[in-house]
Design a protein around this motif. Structure first.
Motif, PDB file in Angstrom:
ATOM      1  N   GLY A 493       0.820  -1.201   0.000  1.00  0.00           N
ATOM      2  CA  GLY A 493       0.000   0.000   0.000  1.00  0.00           C
ATOM      3  C   GLY A 493       0.858   1.257   0.000  1.00  0.00           C
ATOM      4  O   GLY A 493       1.926   1.309   0.623  1.00  0.00           O
ATOM      5  N   VAL A 494       0.406   2.267  -0.688  1.00  0.00           N
ATOM      6  CA  VAL A 494       1.124   3.540  -0.760  1.00  0.00           C
ATOM      7  C   VAL A 494       0.137   4.669  -0.470  1.00  0.00           C
ATOM      8  O   VAL A 494      -0.958   4.710  -1.052  1.00  0.00           O
ATOM      9  N   ILE A 495       0.548   5.569   0.447  1.00  0.00           N
ATOM     10  CA  ILE A 495      -0.261   6.741   0.759  1.00  0.00           C
ATOM     11  C   ILE A 495       0.609   7.979   0.545  1.00  0.00           C
ATOM     12  O   ILE A 495       1.614   8.181   1.239  1.00  0.00           O
ATOM     13  N   ASN A 535      -6.014  15.234   3.772  1.00  0.00           N
ATOM     14  CA  ASN A 535      -7.231  15.129   4.565  1.00  0.00           C
ATOM     15  C   ASN A 535      -7.060  13.982   5.551  1.00  0.00           C
ATOM     16  O   ASN A 535      -7.093  12.805   5.162  1.00  0.00           O
ATOM     17  N   PRO A 536      -6.852  14.277   6.828  1.00  0.00           N
ATOM     18  CA  PRO A 536      -6.569  13.222   7.803  1.00  0.00           C
ATOM     19  C   PRO A 536      -7.668  12.175   7.909  1.00  0.00           C
ATOM     20  O   PRO A 536      -7.380  10.985   8.042  1.00  0.00           O
ATOM     21  N   ALA A 540      -7.262   8.159   7.082  1.00  0.00           N
ATOM     22  CA  ALA A 540      -7.478   7.068   8.034  1.00  0.00           C
ATOM     23  C   ALA A 540      -8.297   5.943   7.418  1.00  0.00           C
ATOM     24  O   ALA A 540      -7.967   4.747   7.543  1.00  0.00           O
ATOM     25  N   PHE A 541      -9.358   6.298   6.717  1.00  0.00           N
ATOM     26  CA  PHE A 541     -10.204   5.266   6.128  1.00  0.00           C
ATOM     27  C   PHE A 541      -9.539   4.610   4.928  1.00  0.00           C
ATOM     28  O   PHE A 541      -9.744   3.426   4.669  1.00  0.00           O
ATOM     29  N   THR A 560       4.082  13.179   6.409  1.00  0.00           N
ATOM     30  CA  THR A 560       4.057  14.152   7.502  1.00  0.00           C
ATOM     31  C   THR A 560       3.787  13.405   8.802  1.00  0.00           C
ATOM     32  O   THR A 560       3.186  12.315   8.798  1.00  0.00           O
ATOM     33  N   TRP A 561       4.221  13.990   9.901  1.00  0.00           N
ATOM     34  CA  TRP A 561       4.057  13.333  11.189  1.00  0.00           C
ATOM     35  C   TRP A 561       2.591  13.179  11.548  1.00  0.00           C
ATOM     36  O   TRP A 561       2.186  12.166  12.123  1.00  0.00           O
ATOM     37  N   GLU A 562       1.786  14.146  11.183  1.00  0.00           N
ATOM     38  CA  GLU A 562       0.363  14.064  11.488  1.00  0.00           C
ATOM     39  C   GLU A 562      -0.272  12.859  10.771  1.00  0.00           C
ATOM     40  O   GLU A 562      -1.104  12.131  11.355  1.00  0.00           O
ATOM     41  N   GLU A 563       0.091  12.640   9.500  1.00  0.00           N
ATOM     42  CA  GLU A 563      -0.413  11.490   8.747  1.00  0.00           C
ATOM     43  C   GLU A 563       0.149  10.185   9.305  1.00  0.00           C
ATOM     44  O   GLU A 563      -0.568   9.175   9.420  1.00  0.00           O
TER      45      GLU A 563
END
Length: 1210
Positions: A493-495, A535-536, A540-541, A560-563
């Motif tokens: 998987g790649v985000i 978009n956090p 997530a989904f 990013t750290w938030e992601e």
């Protein structure tokens, strides 16, 4: 606040104000570097114990540091480490030893106040000016003067003899008798009229004139000898460096010190005539053998050296001002003000002086033979030639007389007497033989924890919950659309966020990686790419769908750290490895999310590179602009703060910018920066926000000359992608960019594929060059695929086995060596230094943690810790090639306001005169002139104006602290408590506090003053030789004079009278024998020299020190409860009470130097205490009445005061 408001409760339920910085612990004590091989062991010793790396340390510097730390108000664990190398290369938490502060060392470290007397002096061989030379008596006259005096003396004696011989039968006789009489007559006239009565007026005329001349000659001799004895008994063989330079003489200096450069560049010695020496013994040997004519030593070393070799060497010439010895700390160290205060407390309390005296007492003067019982007394060694001359002459006369008597006795002795003597001898021999027969029968047998909030998405409000459930419904209906047909092979998987350049590069690089794995490893993997769109919630989904629907074995890509936090939570629950491309994660992340892997190297070290850049250009303050995100506030910024603090750089302003900051808000914040003085600005922003900032800064004329812009890798790693219109507003920026090798063939292949694929997928992008984010994404995918192949893990889910295989990965990737340590890729330790120029950027060189700055990748010989020495010329903002100062000058419209104290006690130091109108004053004096000259000596114009201040010196320093004044100039003493409010320049006067007391004439009440010109041994030898000469004359003359015969008692009295009367004039008796005359002439000459020397030395004693102190120490004052005075408005009231232990009611403040003098004359006070420069002025003015007495109490001296952290202080 602490003086105005009430007590504050601090964290930990404490009422004690925190220090604001962490104290080292016993587990991690301070490492204190100590240089090995100090020249003077009295100052510093580092002795190897013989095992491991253990040393024992001692000496004055070590004792003082121990005492300074002990004097702190908290425990400070530290350990000394031995350092073998030059002083410039000390790399520790601090350095202690004989470390001189010189200008170039200020580039590397910050120093405490000096703990020794500053200065550099010249030490040369000493020669005696006469006090230990047997021929001292000859020095008052030249050789020709002695010869002419002797010739004229004999000539005058001859004239008197030739005239008087017809009038006196005693001047006639045999030729030998007449020669003796002539010589006797000649030299006796030097002392008094001879015994004979002169009959001729001609002889009387000659004698009167000669006696007058003889008087002048003897008095001139006395005066000149007095002058010789008055000056120093040791004199230098060389008195100035000009003599050395003219003769090309060799000079020496201490091995490993700064002096080689100082001698060549400052004192203008030629490089080939200076020679280094490793020890004080080598100094002494070189000076004795004349290998060098002089050595140059720091003042404390010179004191030790001269104390040990006080008979051979002497300090000569002026003292060249240097900074003295100090303790070194990293720039900006929190310990510097603490140690400074401790040192000043020790100095003010006298402990510093006690340590120095203890050090000097250990040095015993070599060659001290004890000849000088008193410094001004004449010893026997000064007159051994004369004593031998007179004693020898008398002995020769005695021997000749004895021989003559024996011959006369032999001729006149009768046969009867001889027979009687032979009979006695025979009897004696016979009795010896008998006794021998009788006796023959009896023969005798030495974490920050990233406290990050663990709450990632708050859903406390109703809209948040509704949005969450709507997204869940949408995700459920879209799962079939997102599903990929092929799940049987390895799925990854790649985000990524494909709306930004970073995500675009990562997406293309991952596609290439999958293709290369297939071609090179013959394994097929499928990428399931999700566009996060920043978009956090959607992220997530999407992550959950990748794991649940697509059954991926691993996920790569949160950038990013938030992601990364959101995806890690989901991956941890599903036990699927998540390879984050975030380059900074907190330490606790590994414990919370064991399935998260940091696949991008940690870039915290770039903050040390940035600190090194700032330190290289000697900028001391910086404004930091950063993006207000969790990763910045909890990750990068703390590391930046630590790096800057270690380099001594202060953060003048910290500006957080929200990611969606408005243009108006940004302009307001930039205007605040523009109005401030700091012009060094560090930017840690993402590319879009940084681009917006620089464009706005250019509009506000902040990209002009004198500004410095430094950017971190969040911006510079994508600088290649900026279009021409935007980059025009960034000219002159210096940046730190992540480094990866580009010359390898594997990267070249990747580069070609990337350009083709990138332009086809993202044609809107102008630049097709891959950056660090592309190669990191490529390596992350390669790491996952390789781990899946090695673990044979193609089934659904990731699992622990795959995670362990990923952790064990070790190979050479496009970005460098791939090796995971503690769930993280090994940190990046090499960075490029770039300069934005033209339409792109220019690579200036590299920085690495191990080697510093370099033109090429680390490992070459040109590495340096300073950027300006290692890297080439660069373009600064405003198209300038001149390095900016880093701070804004005061302008003529807003000049510096300099506070000057009104009412200084000594007008020579500071004068403030009211002009009679408005608020206008004129300023003058030594301190004002020095400040003007100092500012004039700067390389730039510095507008300032003096303002009069009516108040105490404490209040003036506090006004600097409150920024009412930009600085304070005057007779401002550096004392420990003032360091809380301001920072001081190095002292510009000799530091110290002294006691001034009334003076009285020395010697007037000393009954034994007359004994001081000669030592005890000199008195004894003079008496013995006098009696011996009298005995010789008595023995020779007794047969010619009836007065020399008589009873034994009468003859002893006559002998003593005859001996001592010869010291002053011819004795009353008439000498008949040439032998006695010969002995007497020599003795009279010696007696003349001795008496004249006595007169000369007594004159010297009475001349050199006519004044002595009425009080010599403070103990006498304290025992008698005597009143003492001090300067009005100064720090001394508190010092006299708290440090010197005077009673508060025994001290009196006095307002002017005239009042000082009156108070001392009227005995209102018995002593006054003044700073050394004031004492010099006072005693110079009242040199007949007052004198400095007692020791010098060490304080910091006078300095100029500036606000703490001021750029002007350096």
């Amino acid at each position: 606040m602490n003086s105005s408001l009430g007590p504050v409760l601090w964290p930990g339920n404490s009422l004690t104000p925190p220090r604001g910085w962490a104290v080292p612990t016993k587990a991690r004590p301070l490492r204190i570097g100590v240089p090995n091989g100090s020249t003077f062991h009295g100052f510093l010793t580092a002795d190897y114990k013989g095992s491991g790396n253990e040393y024992s340390f001692g000496g004055y510097a070590i004792d003082l540091f121990n005492l300074s730390v002990k004097n702190l108000q908290y425990d400070l664990p530290y350990k000394f480490d031995c350092f073998n190398g030059p002083y410039e290369q000390l790399d520790f938490d601090a350095a202690v030893g004989d470390i001189a502060i010189v200008s170039r060392r200020l580039e590397y470290a910050e120093f405490t106040h000096p703990y020794t007397q500053p200065g550099l002096v010249m030490v040369v061989p000493a020669r005696r000016s006469g006090s230990n030379k047997g021929w001292l008596f000859m020095k008052p006259f030249t050789e020709s003067m002695w010869i002419i005096t002797g010739v004229i003396t004999i000539y005058n004696g001859f004239v008197v003899w030739i005239i008087q011989r017809n009038h006196s039968s005693e001047l006639r006789g045999s030729p030998l008798s007449q020669i003796g009489t002539l010589i006797w007559l000649s030299f006796s006239t030097l002392f008094s009229l001879h015994g004979e009565k002169l009959h001729s007026n001609l002889s009387k005329m000659a004698m009167v004139v000669w006696l007058f001349v003889a008087l002048v000659i003897t008095q001139t001799y006395t005066a000149n000898l007095s002058s010789i004895l008055t000056v120093k008994k040791l004199e230098a063989t060389v008195t100035n460096i000009e003599t050395l330079q003219r003769s090309n003489a060799m000079v020496g200096y201490c091995r490993g010190s700064y002096l080689a450069r100082y001698l060549v560049e400052v004192l203008a010695f030629k490089e080939d005539i200076i020679k280094k020496f490793p020890s004080e013994k080598k100094y002494a040997e070189a000076l004795r053998k004349r290998e060098v004519e002089a050595i140059f030593l720091d003042v404390p070393f010179a004191k030790l050296f001269v104390a040990k070799y006080c008979k051979e060497f002497i300090v000569a010439g002026p003292t060249y001002k240097t900074g003295g010895f100090r303790f070194a700390f990293p720039r900006g160290s929190e310990l510097i003000p603490e140690i400074n205060k401790s040192l000043l407390n020790l100095s003010e309390g006298g402990k510093l002086r006690d340590l120095e005296n203890k050090m000097l007492e250990k040095e015993k003067c070599d060659g001290d033979d004890g000849d000088d019982e008193e410094g001004s007394s004449i010893s026997v060694t000064s007159y051994w030639v004369l004593f031998i001359l007179t004693g020898g002459t008398s002995t020769v006369a005695l021997v000749v007389y004895v021989v003559h008597c024996c011959r006369k006795l032999e001729d006149s002795m009768s046969q009867t007497t001889w027979k009687l003597m032979f009979s006695v001898i025979k009897y004696y021999r016979l009795s010896r033989k008998v006794s021998d027969v009788e006796s023959s029968t009896n023969l005798p047998v030495k974490e920050r924890n990233f406290t990050l909030s663990h709450d990632h998405i708050s859903m406390d409000t109703l809209p948040d919950r509704v949005l969450f459930f709507l997204s869940l419904i949408l995700l459920t209906f879209s799962q079939n659309v997102l599903a990929n047909e092929s799940t049987g092979a390895g799925a990854v998987g790649v985000i990524v966020d494909q709306s930004c350049r970073r995500g675009k590069e990562a997406k293309v690089a991952m596609d290439i990686a999958i293709q290369d794995v297939y071609h090179k490893m013959n394994h097929n993997f499928h990428l399931h790419i999700i566009n996060s769109q920043s978009n956090p919630i959607h992220l997530a989904f999407a992550a959950k769908a990748l794991m649940d629907t697509h059954k991926v074995q691993a996920i790569v890509g949160p950038q990013t750290w938030e992601e990364a936090q959101l995806v890690a939570d989901i991956g941890n629950q599903a036990r699927v490895p998540v390879l984050s491309l975030v380059d900074a994660t907190p330490r606790w992340a590994a414990d919370r999310w064991p399935f998260m892997v940091q696949a991008a190297p940690n870039n915290f070290l770039q903050m040390k590179a940035i600190a090194a850049i700032i330190d290289s250009w000697e900028w001391h303050r910086v404004t930091v602009i950063y993006e207000d995100t969790e990763s910045s506030t909890a990750g990068i910024i703390p590391h930046l703060y630590d790096a800057l603090r270690e380099s001594g750089v202060e953060i003048a302003h910290l500006l957080p910018l929200p990611p969606l900051v408005s243009s108006s808000s940004m302009s307001e914040e930039l205007e605040k920066i523009k109005q401030g003085q700091c012009r060094v600005i560090l930017v840690h922003l993402s590319l879009p926000l940084a681009t917006k900032l620089f464009e706005r800064a250019k509009e506000m004329e902040m990209m002009q000359k004198d500004y410095v812009w430094i950017a971190t890798d969040t911006f510079t790693n994508l600088v290649h992608s900026i279009n021409a219109s935007s980059i025009s507003s960034m000219q002159g920026i210096i940046g730190v960019k992540s480094y990866f090798p580009k010359n390898e063939s594997r990267f070249q292949d990747f580069f070609k594929q990337f350009r083709k694929r990138f332009i086809s997928e993202f044609p809107e992008e102008d630049n097709r060059e891959p950056g660090i984010y592309a190669v990191q994404a490529y390596d992350a995918v390669w790491t996952v695929c390789q781990a899946m192949i090695e673990s044979d893990h193609y089934q659904e889910g990731g699992g622990k086995k795959l995670l362990d295989t990923i952790f064990a990965s070790k190979f050479q990737g496009l970005s460098g060596k791939i090796e995971l340590i503690g769930q993280k890729l090994a940190r990046m330790d090499t960075f490029q230094i770039i300069n934005v120029v033209g339409k792109s950027y220019r690579r200036l060189g590299y920085w690495s943690d191990a080697f510093g700055f370099s033109k090429r990748v680390v490992g070459n010989a040109s590495n340096s810790s300073s950027m300006k020495r290692s890297l080439g010329p660069m373009l600064w903002p405003g198209n300038s090639q001149t390095p900016p100062r880093g701070w804004a000058f005061p302008t003529k419209a807003h000049p510096l306001r300099i506070g000057v104290p009104n009412g200084s006690t000594f007008q020579e130091f500071v004068t403030v005169d009211y002009k009679g109108s408005g608020n206008e004053y004129s300023f003058g004096g030594y301190a004002i002139d020095l400040f003007n000259l100092t500012v004039k000596n700067l390389h730039y114009d510095l507008p300032y104006k003096f303002e009069c201040f009516n108040g105490t010196y404490e209040q003036l320093v506090q006004q600097v602290h409150s920024k009412y004044f930009d600085a304070a100039v005057g007779d401002i003493a550096i004392v420990s408590r003032r360091l809380e409010y301001a920072e001081f320049t190095h002292p510009y006067t000799q530091p110290g506090l002294v006691m001034v007391v009334p003076a009285r004439r020395s010697g007037s009440n000393k009954a034994w003053q007359f004994m001081k010109p000669f030592t005890t041994s000199m008195w004894i030898i003079t008496g013995v030789v006098t009696i011996y000469n009298g005995f010789v004359v008595w023995l020779i003359e007794r047969n010619h004079s009836s007065e020399l015969r008589g009873s034994p008692l009468n003859q002893i009295g006559t002998l003593i009278w005859l001996s001592f009367s010869t010291l002053f004039s011819l004795h009353g008796e008439k000498l008949h024998s040439n032998l006695s005359r010969m002995a007497m002439v020599v003795w009279l000459f010696v007696a003349l020299v001795i008496t004249q020397t006595y007169t000369a030395n007594l004159s010297s004693i009475l001349t050199v020190k006519k004044l002595e102190a009425t009080v010599t120490n403070i103990e006498t004052l304290q025992r008698s409860n005597a009143m003492v005075g001090y300067c009005w408005g100064s720090y001394l009231a508190e010092y006299l009470v708290e440090v010197l232990d005077f009673k508060e009611n025994n001290i009196k403040k006095i307002s002017s130097e005239k009042n000082y003098a009156e108070a001392l004359r009227n005995r209102e006070v018995e002593a006054i205490f003044l700073d050394v420069p004031f004492a010099k002025l006072f005693v110079a003015k009242y040199c007949k009445e007052f004198i400095v007495a007692g020791p010098t109490y060490k304080i910091g001296g006078f300095g100029f005061a500036f606000p703490r952290g001021s750029e002007l202080i350096t």
